[in-house]
Design an enzyme around this catalytic site. Structure first.
Site, PDB file in Angstrom:
ATOM      1  N   THR A 343       0.834  -1.181   0.000  1.00 17.47           N
ATOM      2  CA  THR A 343       0.000   0.000   0.000  1.00 17.47           C
ATOM      3  C   THR A 343       0.878   1.244   0.000  1.00 17.47           C
ATOM      4  OG1 THR A 343      -1.600  -1.234   1.342  1.00 17.47           O
ATOM      5  CG2 THR A 343      -1.824   1.152   1.375  1.00 17.47           C
ATOM      6  N   GLY A 425       1.423  -1.254   4.998  1.00 19.70           N
ATOM      7  CA  GLY A 425       1.963  -2.367   5.747  1.00 19.70           C
ATOM      8  C   GLY A 425       0.980  -3.421   6.219  1.00 19.70           C
ATOM      9  N   GLY A 426      -0.238  -3.489   5.635  1.00 16.24           N
ATOM     10  CA  GLY A 426      -1.138  -4.580   5.967  1.00 16.24           C
ATOM     11  C   GLY A 426      -1.404  -4.703   7.453  1.00 16.24           C
TER      12      GLY A 426
END
Length: 530
Positions: A343, A425-426
């Site tokens: 992202t 970073g999920g």
């Protein structure tokens, strides 16, 4: 890491070209929203492993003195994306790569359109679209130097990306991964962006661009149709919020994990932690993260499927009760089911005090890996998070929204400051948001130092299956030993600054209009001023 200051406008982004594109719009008198459209279109070109115009986006937009509005630019599963269709094709789960992973509508361009229209309605939209997209078109046409992270991730994921339709033609050089510094040109994408700049962003969904996208997706075997594209509309929603001792923090509602980010801060605000350098700081934030993730995995999905109202978990009664159960002497057993993601987060504030917190994503690195030949668009794989079990909370169905790790943040503090902040970073997004917020707001660290300081990750990201507590190696070894004794499965990385910890950024505007900002040394960007 230095904090950049300004009395005008500022843009922070994980690539310098995107930050500069936004800052140039601010310098020409554009608003924070217009600057973000310029930055968003540019980052989609220069950071293609992290995001694209074939992905989704989320905004928090705050006019001066007002609470932010959330703009939800996320696409739903396509008409042909049914559980039975996947089962009949021999799939036990949705693949992470390829045409069957490209199963949701890409919403981010629709978000640009909605934001642009909204800013024009309040008399702030001064800049023509062709100026906002000019930098992205130039970089796509003339080329941009491949970054270290793009080169490394292409090399790492080559086996699963190289076979995907169109990928090798655009992102490989002679069937090999590019090296850092190699020139990447994206001629078809440049043409697509130029078309959108002159004929309007809605062309992505209802015009010639939409027809080309739909035809390419159909030829690849993806479940998204031209009708699905035409139905899409990004919508404004009320953000979620939590009240802290220092002010109010805002984040995006379902289907994002914004709820988890707010729960983390709401719980941490109730714990007695005296220093950002003490083991209690890391321990407490990890423990509140676990409890937030348990809620997240139980209720966050398409808003129509949520079994409980998310606001329940942001009220004082629930937060007080949950905080009382946290032990500062022993870690809660873990793991729970993790979530991955690749992202970009960016922020912008203009001279009038309008602030934007924005996030845009492909989901995994390079998304589905499918590059549409007519438009040069790489399509996301966000729908890979759906389940093929009809009884599951996140079960696949046409028109249903997937779970999103994406969640841009903003805060209005009691002393008059406005914080615009976030990270990629999920699984790490809520954790990093909490770390940089707490370090700066609660413990007084300068913005640059709060972002630069060593970070940790509970759970996985970047396709890693480990759920240990991983820490950058700049942490004091004594702190790591204390975490071990508390019951954490602490693992010290061999990196001082790890991409695994996300690419964070923050802009702080004080009551007098002064700005402080910084972006992560773990990325390739920074803060650019108007």
């Amino acid at each position: 890491m230095d904090t950049v200051t300004s009395s005008g406008g500022m843009v922070v982004a994980p690539h310098r070209a995107a930050a500069q594109a936004g800052a140039e719009i601010l310098a020409e008198g554009g608003s924070a929203v217009e600057a973000m459209i310029a930055a968003a279109s540019t980052i989609a070109v220069v950071y293609p492993h992290m995001n694209s115009i074939g992905g989704d986006g989320f905004w928090l937009i705050a006019e001066p003195g007002k609470d932010p509005k959330a703009l939800m630019a996320c696409g739903a599963a396509g008409t042909k994306a049914t559980i039975s269709a996947y089962h009949n094709a021999g799939f036990g789960e949705i693949p992470a790569r390829g045409a069957k992973a490209a199963l949701t509508v890409a919403g981010t361009v629709g978000g640009w359109y909605a934001a642009h229209e909204a800013i024009k309605r309040i008399g702030k939209g001064r800049m023509p679209l062709k100026d906002l997209l000019a930098a992205s078109i130039r970089h796509a046409k003339e080329g941009i130097a491949v970054t270290h992270s793009q080169a490394a991730l292409t090399r790492e994921k080559l086996a699963e990306l190289k076979p995907q339709p169109g990928f090798a033609d655009v992102f490989l050089i002679g069937d090999e991964p590019p090296k850092e510094g190699d020139l990447l040109k994206q001629a078809r994408l440049a043409d697509t962006l130029d078309h959108l700049a002159h004929d309007g962003l809605q062309e992505f969904y209802k015009g010639d661009v939409a027809a080309a996208i739909a035809d390419d997706l159909d030829r690849m075997g993806a479940p998204v149709t031209e009708t699905d594209l035409a139905r899409f509309e990004a919508r404004f929603r009320e953000p979620l919020k939590v009240r802290l001792k220092t002010g109010t923090v805002f984040n995006t509602p379902l289907p994002t994990q914004g709820l988890a980010s707010l729960i983390i801060l709401g719980l941490f605000d109730r714990l007695k932690v005296s220093s950002a350098n003490h083991p209690d700081f890391v321990h407490a934030l990890v423990e509140v993260t676990k409890r937030a993730f348990l809620v997240r995995d139980r209720i966050i999905a398409d808003p129509m499927q949520a079994p409980e109202p998310p606001k329940t978990f942001l009220g004082a009664q629930w937060l007080d009760r949950e905080a009382a159960q946290i032990s500062m002497r022993r870690a809660l057993d873990w793991p729970a089911k993790p979530a991955a993601g690749d992202t970009v987060w960016m922020g912008a504030t203009d001279k009038d005090g309008m602030s934007v917190s924005f996030i845009q994503s492909n989901y995994w690195e390079f998304g589905s890996g499918c590059v549409l030949p007519k438009t040069g668009i790489i399509w996301q794989n966000r729908g890979a998070g759906f389940s093929l079990h009809p009884e599951d909370l996140r079960a696949l169905a046409p028109g249903r929204l997937p779970f999103h790790t994406l969640n841009p943040a903003m805060a209005r503090l009691g002393d008059g400051r406005t914080l615009t902040y976030g990270t990629m970073g999920g699984e790490g997004q809520p954790q990093t948001q909490a770390a940089i917020f707490a370090r700066h707001v609660l413990f007084g660290m300068p913005v640059g130092e709060a972002i630069d300081a060593p970070r940790w990750l509970l759970g996985r990201t970047w396709g890693d299956a480990s759920t240990a507590l991983r820490l950058e190696n700049r942490f004091d070894p004594d702190l790591v030993r204390v975490l071990d004794r508390l019951g954490h499965e602490a693992v010290l990385l061999d990196e001082a600054y790890s991409d695994m910890m996300g690419h964070a950024g923050m802009i702080v505007r004080n009551m007098r209009g002064g700005l402080e900002g910084a972006h992560d040394p773990r990325a390739d960007g920074g803060a650019a001023v108007a």
